[in-house]
Motif scaffolding. Structure first.
Motif, PDB file in Angstrom:
ATOM      1  N   SER A   8     -13.700 -19.200  -4.752  1.00 15.61           N
ATOM      2  CA  SER A   8     -13.535 -18.292  -3.642  1.00 15.61           C
ATOM      3  C   SER A   8     -12.361 -18.758  -2.809  1.00 15.61           C
ATOM      4  CB  SER A   8     -14.809 -18.269  -2.792  1.00 15.61           C
ATOM      5  OG  SER A   8     -15.067 -19.546  -2.264  1.00 15.61           O
ATOM      6  N   PHE A   9     -11.904 -17.878  -1.957  1.00 14.03           N
ATOM      7  CA  PHE A   9     -10.959 -18.293  -0.936  1.00 14.03           C
ATOM      8  C   PHE A   9     -11.807 -18.896   0.147  1.00 14.03           C
ATOM      9  CE2 PHE A   9      -8.077 -15.309  -2.883  1.00 14.03           C
ATOM     10  CZ  PHE A   9      -6.862 -15.932  -2.707  1.00 14.03           C
ATOM     11  N   PHE A  10     -11.614 -20.162   0.419  1.00 16.48           N
ATOM     12  CA  PHE A  10     -12.504 -20.783   1.376  1.00 16.48           C
ATOM     13  C   PHE A  10     -11.746 -21.408   2.528  1.00 16.48           C
ATOM     14  CE2 PHE A  10     -11.697 -23.586  -2.134  1.00 16.48           C
ATOM     15  CZ  PHE A  10     -11.336 -24.777  -1.547  1.00 16.48           C
ATOM     16  N   LYS A  11     -12.454 -21.503   3.626  1.00  6.44           N
ATOM     17  CA  LYS A  11     -11.954 -22.122   4.849  1.00  6.44           C
ATOM     18  C   LYS A  11     -10.686 -21.442   5.349  1.00  6.44           C
ATOM     19  CE  LYS A  11     -15.315 -24.969   4.368  1.00  6.44           C
ATOM     20  NZ  LYS A  11     -16.611 -24.396   4.611  1.00  6.44           N
ATOM     21  N   LEU A  12     -10.760 -20.128   5.449  1.00  7.23           N
ATOM     22  CA  LEU A  12      -9.653 -19.355   5.976  1.00  7.23           C
ATOM     23  C   LEU A  12      -9.736 -19.325   7.494  1.00  7.23           C
ATOM     24  CD1 LEU A  12      -9.957 -16.389   3.483  1.00  7.23           C
ATOM     25  CD2 LEU A  12      -8.073 -18.023   3.547  1.00  7.23           C
ATOM     26  N   GLY A  13      -8.609 -19.509   8.128  1.00  9.47           N
ATOM     27  CA  GLY A  13      -8.537 -19.425   9.575  1.00  9.47           C
ATOM     28  C   GLY A  13      -7.626 -18.278   9.984  1.00  9.47           C
ATOM     29  N   PRO A  14      -7.736 -17.827  11.220  1.00  7.43           N
ATOM     30  CA  PRO A  14      -6.910 -16.712  11.687  1.00  7.43           C
ATOM     31  C   PRO A  14      -5.425 -17.037  11.618  1.00  7.43           C
ATOM     32  CG  PRO A  14      -8.610 -17.273  13.300  1.00  7.43           C
ATOM     33  CD  PRO A  14      -8.632 -18.338  12.258  1.00  7.43           C
ATOM     34  N   ALA A  15      -4.655 -16.009  11.300  1.00  7.60           N
ATOM     35  CA  ALA A  15      -3.194 -16.112  11.291  1.00  7.60           C
ATOM     36  C   ALA A  15      -2.643 -14.837  11.927  1.00  7.60           C
ATOM     37  CB  ALA A  15      -2.671 -16.277   9.865  1.00  7.60           C
ATOM     38  N   ASN A  16      -1.398 -14.866  12.282  1.00 10.66           N
ATOM     39  CA  ASN A  16      -0.754 -13.710  12.895  1.00 10.66           C
ATOM     40  C   ASN A  16      -0.188 -12.798  11.815  1.00 10.66           C
ATOM     41  OD1 ASN A  16       0.728 -11.885  14.363  1.00 10.66           O
ATOM     42  ND2 ASN A  16       1.842 -13.422  15.535  1.00 10.66           N
ATOM     43  N   PRO A  17      -0.660 -11.537  11.722  1.00 10.37           N
ATOM     44  CA  PRO A  17      -0.142 -10.621  10.697  1.00 10.37           C
ATOM     45  C   PRO A  17       1.375 -10.443  10.781  1.00 10.37           C
ATOM     46  CG  PRO A  17      -2.105  -9.690  11.709  1.00 10.37           C
ATOM     47  CD  PRO A  17      -1.735 -10.918  12.505  1.00 10.37           C
ATOM     48  N   ALA A  18       1.949 -10.523  11.977  1.00  9.99           N
ATOM     49  CA  ALA A  18       3.399 -10.356  12.135  1.00  9.99           C
ATOM     50  C   ALA A  18       4.179 -11.428  11.383  1.00  9.99           C
ATOM     51  CB  ALA A  18       3.768 -10.365  13.619  1.00  9.99           C
ATOM     52  N   ASP A  19       3.578 -12.589  11.191  1.00 10.18           N
ATOM     53  CA  ASP A  19       4.245 -13.666  10.461  1.00 10.18           C
ATOM     54  C   ASP A  19       4.463 -13.327   8.995  1.00 10.18           C
ATOM     55  OD1 ASP A  19       4.176 -15.073  12.839  1.00 10.18           O
ATOM     56  OD2 ASP A  19       2.517 -16.369  12.236  1.00 10.18           O
ATOM     57  N   TYR A  20       3.747 -12.344   8.483  1.00 11.39           N
ATOM     58  CA  TYR A  20       3.825 -11.975   7.068  1.00 11.39           C
ATOM     59  C   TYR A  20       4.648 -10.714   6.834  1.00 11.39           C
ATOM     60  CZ  TYR A  20       0.086 -15.341   6.360  1.00 11.39           C
ATOM     61  OH  TYR A  20      -0.665 -16.497   6.321  1.00 11.39           O
ATOM     62  N   HIS A  21       5.055 -10.060   7.904  1.00  7.92           N
ATOM     63  CA  HIS A  21       5.705  -8.757   7.748  1.00  7.92           C
ATOM     64  C   HIS A  21       6.958  -8.818   6.875  1.00  7.92           C
ATOM     65  CE1 HIS A  21       6.574  -4.608   8.572  1.00  7.92           C
ATOM     66  NE2 HIS A  21       7.809  -4.951   8.884  1.00  7.92           N
ATOM     67  N   ALA A  22       7.839  -9.747   7.125  1.00  9.22           N
ATOM     68  CA  ALA A  22       9.085  -9.832   6.350  1.00  9.22           C
ATOM     69  C   ALA A  22       8.805 -10.128   4.885  1.00  9.22           C
ATOM     70  CB  ALA A  22      10.002 -10.898   6.941  1.00  9.22           C
ATOM     71  N   GLU A  23       7.835 -10.993   4.621  1.00  8.15           N
ATOM     72  CA  GLU A  23       7.504 -11.354   3.241  1.00  8.15           C
ATOM     73  C   GLU A  23       6.885 -10.181   2.482  1.00  8.15           C
ATOM     74  OE1 GLU A  23       4.655 -14.507   0.794  1.00  8.15           O
ATOM     75  OE2 GLU A  23       4.830 -14.687   2.969  1.00  8.15           O
ATOM     76  N   LEU A  24       6.055  -9.410   3.167  1.00  6.06           N
ATOM     77  CA  LEU A  24       5.314  -8.340   2.484  1.00  6.06           C
ATOM     78  C   LEU A  24       5.978  -6.965   2.553  1.00  6.06           C
ATOM     79  CD1 LEU A  24       1.682  -9.302   3.495  1.00  6.06           C
ATOM     80  CD2 LEU A  24       2.862  -9.749   1.336  1.00  6.06           C
ATOM     81  N   ILE A  29       3.351  -0.141   0.857  1.00  7.20           N
ATOM     82  CA  ILE A  29       3.721   1.248   0.614  1.00  7.20           C
ATOM     83  C   ILE A  29       4.005   1.942   1.939  1.00  7.20           C
ATOM     84  CG2 ILE A  29       2.414   1.354  -1.538  1.00  7.20           C
ATOM     85  CD1 ILE A  29       0.271   2.963  -0.044  1.00  7.20           C
ATOM     86  N   GLU A  30       4.633   3.093   1.876  1.00  3.83           N
ATOM     87  CA  GLU A  30       4.979   3.823   3.086  1.00  3.83           C
ATOM     88  C   GLU A  30       3.731   4.112   3.914  1.00  3.83           C
ATOM     89  OE1 GLU A  30       6.958   8.065   4.326  1.00  3.83           O
ATOM     90  OE2 GLU A  30       7.626   7.105   2.471  1.00  3.83           O
ATOM     91  N   GLY A  31       3.801   3.793   5.176  1.00  4.83           N
ATOM     92  CA  GLY A  31       2.692   4.030   6.084  1.00  4.83           C
ATOM     93  C   GLY A  31       1.619   2.948   6.084  1.00  4.83           C
ATOM     94  N   GLU A  32       1.758   1.929   5.246  1.00  3.91           N
ATOM     95  CA  GLU A  32       0.768   0.855   5.193  1.00  3.91           C
ATOM     96  C   GLU A  32       1.050  -0.162   6.296  1.00  3.91           C
ATOM     97  OE1 GLU A  32      -1.329  -2.065   1.890  1.00  3.91           O
ATOM     98  OE2 GLU A  32       0.665  -1.244   1.460  1.00  3.91           O
ATOM     99  N   SER A  33       0.003  -0.555   6.987  1.00  3.45           N
ATOM    100  CA  SER A  33       0.128  -1.496   8.094  1.00  3.45           C
ATOM    101  C   SER A  33      -0.711  -2.738   7.836  1.00  3.45           C
ATOM    102  CB  SER A  33      -0.367  -0.861   9.391  1.00  3.45           C
ATOM    103  OG  SER A  33       0.335   0.317   9.679  1.00  3.45           O
ATOM    104  N   LEU A  34      -0.242  -3.867   8.350  1.00  4.08           N
ATOM    105  CA  LEU A  34      -1.025  -5.100   8.292  1.00  4.08           C
ATOM    106  C   LEU A  34      -1.972  -5.120   9.480  1.00  4.08           C
ATOM    107  CD1 LEU A  34       1.766  -7.703   7.430  1.00  4.08           C
ATOM    108  CD2 LEU A  34       0.012  -6.794   5.917  1.00  4.08           C
ATOM    109  N   TYR A  35      -3.270  -5.345   9.213  1.00  3.60           N
ATOM    110  CA  TYR A  35      -4.262  -5.386  10.276  1.00  3.60           C
ATOM    111  C   TYR A  35      -4.668  -6.802  10.640  1.00  3.60           C
ATOM    112  CZ  TYR A  35      -5.155  -0.336   9.832  1.00  3.60           C
ATOM    113  OH  TYR A  35      -5.048   1.023   9.816  1.00  3.60           O
ATOM    114  N   LEU A  36      -5.125  -7.558   9.646  1.00  7.88           N
ATOM    115  CA  LEU A  36      -5.638  -8.903   9.881  1.00  7.88           C
ATOM    116  C   LEU A  36      -5.041  -9.858   8.858  1.00  7.88           C
ATOM    117  CD1 LEU A  36      -9.442  -8.027  10.269  1.00  7.88           C
ATOM    118  CD2 LEU A  36      -7.839  -8.549  12.118  1.00  7.88           C
ATOM    119  N   ALA A  37      -4.840 -11.106   9.268  1.00  6.17           N
ATOM    120  CA  ALA A  37      -4.312 -12.125   8.360  1.00  6.17           C
ATOM    121  C   ALA A  37      -5.103 -13.412   8.548  1.00  6.17           C
ATOM    122  CB  ALA A  37      -2.831 -12.378   8.642  1.00  6.17           C
ATOM    123  N   PHE A  38      -5.327 -14.094   7.420  1.00  4.87           N
ATOM    124  CA  PHE A  38      -6.046 -15.360   7.423  1.00  4.87           C
ATOM    125  C   PHE A  38      -5.341 -16.290   6.451  1.00  4.87           C
ATOM    126  CE2 PHE A  38      -8.922 -11.982   8.515  1.00  4.87           C
ATOM    127  CZ  PHE A  38      -9.499 -12.460   9.683  1.00  4.87           C
TER     128      PHE A  38
END
Length: 124
Positions: A8-24, A29-38
């Protein structure tokens, strides 16, 4: 691809979705937004408006990455387990059609109910 059958993915902690925007940005796809990141030690799990994305960092340098897309439309069932007084970890179990069970374990102060609501909004 991540071997979801053997762990499993274990011991995930909160992260800022904005930190992943450039990478992702190139794979969203068009209109897809990042909501939560861990984030775990190296790997990450992100909830978007369309899917669950996992980032598996590979190799010594971490430059090689595997992006796995798990669409909400393939989730057949899910459960959330809140943290307790002695067991401080919260968990989300997801059952995907054709893949089986995926478990996400969260540490610390993760609002697990908000994840359950997000899943309910997109799955039900």
């Amino acid at each position: 691809m991540i071997d979801f059958q053997n762990g499993s993915f274990f011991k995930l902690g909160p992260a800022n979705p904005a930190d992943y925007h450039a990478e992702l940005a190139p794979i969203l796809i068009e209109g897809e937004s990042l909501y939560l990141a861990f984030r775990g030690v190296r790997d990450s799990v992100l909830f978007t408006s369309k899917r669950l994305l996992t980032i598996n960092v590979q190799g010594v340098t971490g430059k090689k990455r595997d992006y796995t897309s798990l669409p909400y439309s393939r989730i057949q069932a899910f459960s959330i387990e809140t943290a307790g007084s002695f067991d401080l970890d919260a968990e989300v179990d997801l059952w995907f059609s054709g893949l089986g069970k995926v478990r996400l374990e969260f540490k610390g102060r993760v609002d697990i109910r908000s994840i359950g609501k997000l899943l309910g909004d997109h799955v039900l």
